[in-house]
Design a protein around this motif. Structure first.
Motif, PDB file in Angstrom:
ATOM      1  N   MET A 163      27.983  59.530  13.195  1.00  0.00           N
ATOM      2  CA  MET A 163      27.137  58.779  14.093  1.00  0.00           C
ATOM      3  C   MET A 163      27.592  59.064  15.525  1.00  0.00           C
ATOM      4  O   MET A 163      28.760  58.938  15.850  1.00  0.00           O
ATOM      5  N   LYS A 164      26.650  59.462  16.368  1.00  0.00           N
ATOM      6  CA  LYS A 164      26.947  59.783  17.756  1.00  0.00           C
ATOM      7  C   LYS A 164      26.767  58.535  18.612  1.00  0.00           C
ATOM      8  O   LYS A 164      25.832  57.777  18.424  1.00  0.00           O
ATOM      9  N   ILE A 165      27.676  58.349  19.567  1.00  0.00           N
ATOM     10  CA  ILE A 165      27.624  57.187  20.445  1.00  0.00           C
ATOM     11  C   ILE A 165      27.504  57.664  21.891  1.00  0.00           C
ATOM     12  O   ILE A 165      28.317  58.469  22.355  1.00  0.00           O
ATOM     13  N   GLU A 166      26.498  57.165  22.587  1.00  0.00           N
ATOM     14  CA  GLU A 166      26.308  57.431  24.013  1.00  0.00           C
ATOM     15  C   GLU A 166      26.607  56.138  24.759  1.00  0.00           C
ATOM     16  O   GLU A 166      26.242  55.060  24.305  1.00  0.00           O
ATOM     17  N   TYR A 167      27.256  56.266  25.922  1.00  0.00           N
ATOM     18  CA  TYR A 167      27.652  55.091  26.698  1.00  0.00           C
ATOM     19  C   TYR A 167      26.955  55.050  28.050  1.00  0.00           C
ATOM     20  O   TYR A 167      26.789  56.084  28.702  1.00  0.00           O
ATOM     21  N   ASP A 168      26.600  53.863  28.476  1.00  0.00           N
ATOM     22  CA  ASP A 168      26.121  53.615  29.823  1.00  0.00           C
ATOM     23  C   ASP A 168      27.236  54.072  30.771  1.00  0.00           C
ATOM     24  O   ASP A 168      28.407  53.790  30.525  1.00  0.00           O
ATOM     25  N   PRO A 169      26.913  54.789  31.843  1.00  0.00           N
ATOM     26  CA  PRO A 169      27.961  55.256  32.759  1.00  0.00           C
ATOM     27  C   PRO A 169      28.788  54.125  33.393  1.00  0.00           C
ATOM     28  O   PRO A 169      29.899  54.367  33.854  1.00  0.00           O
ATOM     29  N   ASP A 170      28.255  52.916  33.410  1.00  0.00           N
ATOM     30  CA  ASP A 170      28.983  51.786  33.994  1.00  0.00           C
ATOM     31  C   ASP A 170      30.081  51.240  33.079  1.00  0.00           C
ATOM     32  O   ASP A 170      30.863  50.391  33.501  1.00  0.00           O
ATOM     33  N   ILE A 171      30.134  51.709  31.842  1.00  0.00           N
ATOM     34  CA  ILE A 171      31.154  51.225  30.904  1.00  0.00           C
ATOM     35  C   ILE A 171      32.413  52.071  31.065  1.00  0.00           C
ATOM     36  O   ILE A 171      32.377  53.289  30.938  1.00  0.00           O
ATOM     37  N   SER A 172      33.504  51.400  31.334  1.00  0.00           N
ATOM     38  CA  SER A 172      34.787  52.052  31.584  1.00  0.00           C
ATOM     39  C   SER A 172      35.216  52.926  30.402  1.00  0.00           C
ATOM     40  O   SER A 172      35.114  52.522  29.244  1.00  0.00           O
ATOM     41  N   VAL A 173      35.715  54.110  30.725  1.00  0.00           N
ATOM     42  CA  VAL A 173      36.200  55.038  29.708  1.00  0.00           C
ATOM     43  C   VAL A 173      37.363  54.421  28.931  1.00  0.00           C
ATOM     44  O   VAL A 173      37.527  54.677  27.740  1.00  0.00           O
ATOM     45  N   SER A 174      38.136  53.563  29.558  1.00  0.00           N
ATOM     46  CA  SER A 174      39.316  52.976  28.922  1.00  0.00           C
ATOM     47  C   SER A 174      38.974  52.041  27.760  1.00  0.00           C
ATOM     48  O   SER A 174      39.801  51.862  26.865  1.00  0.00           O
ATOM     49  N   ILE A 175      37.779  51.437  27.749  1.00  0.00           N
ATOM     50  CA  ILE A 175      37.444  50.531  26.638  1.00  0.00           C
ATOM     51  C   ILE A 175      36.540  51.186  25.603  1.00  0.00           C
ATOM     52  O   ILE A 175      36.245  50.585  24.572  1.00  0.00           O
ATOM     53  N   ARG A 176      36.119  52.407  25.822  1.00  0.00           N
ATOM     54  CA  ARG A 176      35.221  53.086  24.875  1.00  0.00           C
ATOM     55  C   ARG A 176      35.812  53.236  23.469  1.00  0.00           C
ATOM     56  O   ARG A 176      35.090  53.050  22.501  1.00  0.00           O
ATOM     57  N   PRO A 177      37.103  53.543  23.328  1.00  0.00           N
ATOM     58  CA  PRO A 177      37.660  53.610  21.962  1.00  0.00           C
ATOM     59  C   PRO A 177      37.564  52.272  21.213  1.00  0.00           C
ATOM     60  O   PRO A 177      37.299  52.253  20.007  1.00  0.00           O
TER      61      PRO A 177
END
Length: 71
Positions: free
Chosen positions: A1-15
């Motif tokens: 499953m591929k996950i795309e993130y809103d650019p406003d979401i910090s990279v540090s909390i993505r995991p």
């Protein structure tokens, strides 16, 4: 499953978000899409939804810290 993130979401909390999605969303959306889009709804509220049709899987409140750059 591929996950795309809103650019406003910090990279540090993505995991942390990815781990939550993997335990909460077991199958592709009913439309057949297996891509997920994570968007920032408000200051600490994120929405996890289907990338194609926009169906929301769930919303969750997370502590989102602003990334700051030190010069």
């Amino acid at each position: 499953m591929k996950i795309e993130y809103d650019p406003d979401i910090s990279v540090s909390i993505r995991p942390d978000i990815a781990a939550l999605i993997k335990e909460s969303v077991a199958e592709p959306c009913e439309c057949g899409c297996d891509e997920i889009y994570v968007s920032l709804q408000s200051e600490n509220m994120i929405d996890v939804k289907c990338y194609d049709c926009g169906k929301s899987f769930f919303e969750v409140e997370m502590e989102i810290e602003e990334e700051t750059s030190e010069s």
